[in-house]
Design a protein around this motif. Structure first.
Motif, PDB file in Angstrom:
ATOM      1  N   GLY A 152       1.250  -1.512  -0.002  1.00 13.95           N
ATOM      2  CA  GLY A 152       0.127  -0.094  -0.165  1.00 13.95           C
ATOM      3  C   GLY A 152       1.009   1.022  -0.523  1.00 13.95           C
ATOM      4  N   SER A 153       1.887   1.143   0.867  1.00 12.40           N
ATOM      5  CA  SER A 153       3.012   2.417   0.355  1.00 12.40           C
ATOM      6  C   SER A 153       4.661   1.389  -0.253  1.00 12.40           C
ATOM      7  N   GLU A 154       4.770   1.030  -1.078  1.00  8.46           N
ATOM      8  CA  GLU A 154       5.341   0.172  -1.285  1.00  8.46           C
ATOM      9  C   GLU A 154       6.245   1.397  -1.924  1.00  8.46           C
ATOM     10  N   LYS A 155       5.951   2.042  -2.895  1.00 11.88           N
ATOM     11  CA  LYS A 155       6.686   3.163  -3.379  1.00 11.88           C
ATOM     12  C   LYS A 155       7.957   3.570  -3.091  1.00 11.88           C
ATOM     13  N   LEU A 156       7.772   4.517  -1.814  1.00 11.98           N
ATOM     14  CA  LEU A 156       8.691   4.834  -0.771  1.00 11.98           C
ATOM     15  C   LEU A 156      10.060   3.545  -0.660  1.00 11.98           C
ATOM     16  N   ALA A 157       9.335   2.538  -0.493  1.00 13.12           N
ATOM     17  CA  ALA A 157      10.307   1.344   0.274  1.00 13.12           C
ATOM     18  C   ALA A 157      11.368   1.323  -0.589  1.00 13.12           C
ATOM     19  N   ILE A 158      10.795   0.904  -1.789  1.00 11.22           N
ATOM     20  CA  ILE A 158      11.426   0.655  -2.817  1.00 11.22           C
ATOM     21  C   ILE A 158      12.288   1.546  -3.602  1.00 11.22           C
ATOM     22  N   LYS A 159      11.682   3.085  -3.827  1.00 11.22           N
ATOM     23  CA  LYS A 159      12.766   3.993  -3.598  1.00 11.22           C
ATOM     24  C   LYS A 159      14.114   3.953  -3.332  1.00 11.22           C
ATOM     25  N   GLU A 160      13.551   3.913  -1.692  1.00 10.81           N
ATOM     26  CA  GLU A 160      14.990   4.292  -0.642  1.00 10.81           C
ATOM     27  C   GLU A 160      16.183   2.781  -0.113  1.00 10.81           C
ATOM     28  N   LEU A 161      14.890   2.142  -1.041  1.00 13.98           N
ATOM     29  CA  LEU A 161      16.096   0.723  -0.940  1.00 13.98           C
ATOM     30  C   LEU A 161      17.043   1.188  -2.102  1.00 13.98           C
TER      31      LEU A 161
END
Ligand SMILES: Cc1cc2nc3c(=O)[nH]c(=O)nc-3n(C[C@H](O)[C@H](O)[C@H](O)COP(=O)(O)O)c2cc1C
Length: 170
Positions: A152-161
Motif C-alpha cells: 500500500g505504500s511500497e513506492k517509497l520503500a522501494i525507492k529508499e532501498l
C-alpha cells in the motif's frame, strides 16, 4: 549517474499472492535502469498451498511455525558466485518469513560470499525486516541492508532501498 554497470545482482524471492513478486520486478526494473544486470529467482514450494482461505490453511500454519524446512524449487539455476549482491525477499506470514525462504536461507548458509540485502512485504507497518536480517546474520550471511515494504505504500520503500543498494554497488 552512479556507474554500476557490469554489476550483477540476483533477486531471490517467494511470493504467494503476488506482492513480493511485484516488488522484486520493480526492483529489477529500477536496477536495470542503472545498467545493473539483474536475474530473478522465484522460489516455490514443491507442494504449494491452495489459494483458498490461505490464512486458515493448517499446513501453511504448521510449516510457518514448526517446520524447519520444506521441499522447494526455483533455485536450480542460481549460482551465488555469479553475483556482486544478492537480494532476498519474503512475504511475512504470522510474523515470520515464508517457509520456502526459511528453507532457502538454510540451504545456502555458508555458501554465499556476496553481500546480502533483504526485504519483507507485509500488511502491517511493523519492522519485520529487522528480524529477517537477524535471522540471516545468525546463519552467517553478510547483510548490508534490510527493508520492510508495507503493501500500500511500497513506492517509497522501494525507492529508499534502491538508493541504499546504489551505495553498496558503487
Ligand atoms: C497466511 C498469511 C499470514 C499473514 N501474516 C501477516 C503478518 O503476520 N503480518 C503482516 O503484516 N502481514 C501478514 N500477512 C500479509 C502478507 O504479509 C502480505 O500480504 C504480503 O505482501 C504477501 O506477499 P505475497 O503476495 O508475495 O505472497 C499475511 C498473509 C497471509 C496470507
Amino acid at each position: 549517474m552512479v556507474n554500476v554497470s557490469e554489476m550483477k545482482v540476483a533477486i531471490v524471492y517467494y511470493s504467494k499472492t503476488g506482492n513480493t513478486r511485484r516488488v522484486a520486478e520493480r526492483l529489477k526494473s529500477d536496477l536495470s535502469e542503472l545498467n545493473v544486470i539483474v536475474d530473478c529467482f522465484e522460489i516455490r514450494g514443491q507442494r504449494e498451498y491452495s489459494n483458498k482461505m490461505l490464512h486458515l490453511n493448517p499446513r501453511l500454519i504448521y510449516e510457518v511455525i514448526f517446520k524447519d524446512e520444506v521441499e522447494i524449487c526455483g533455485y536450480e539455476e542460481f549460482n551465488p558466485n555469479k553475483y556482486n549482491l544478492i537480494l532476498i525477499g519474503s512475504p511475512i506470514w504470522y510474523n515470520r518469513v515464508a517457509p520456502a525462504i526459511k528453507t532457502f536461507i538454510k540451504k545456502y548458509a555458508g555458501k554465499i560470499g556476496a553481500p546480502i540485502a533483504c526485504f519483507t512485504t507485509s500488511k502491517l507497518n511493523i519492522n519485520y525486516s529487522d528480524e529477517f536480517r537477524k535471522q540471516l546474520e545468525g546463519l552467517g550471511y553478510k547483510v548490508m541492508v534490510n527493508k520492510t515494504v508495507v503493501i500500500g505504500s511500497e513506492k517509497l520503500a522501494i525507492k529508499e532501498l534502491v538508493e541504499e543498494l546504489k551505495t553498496i554497488l558503487r
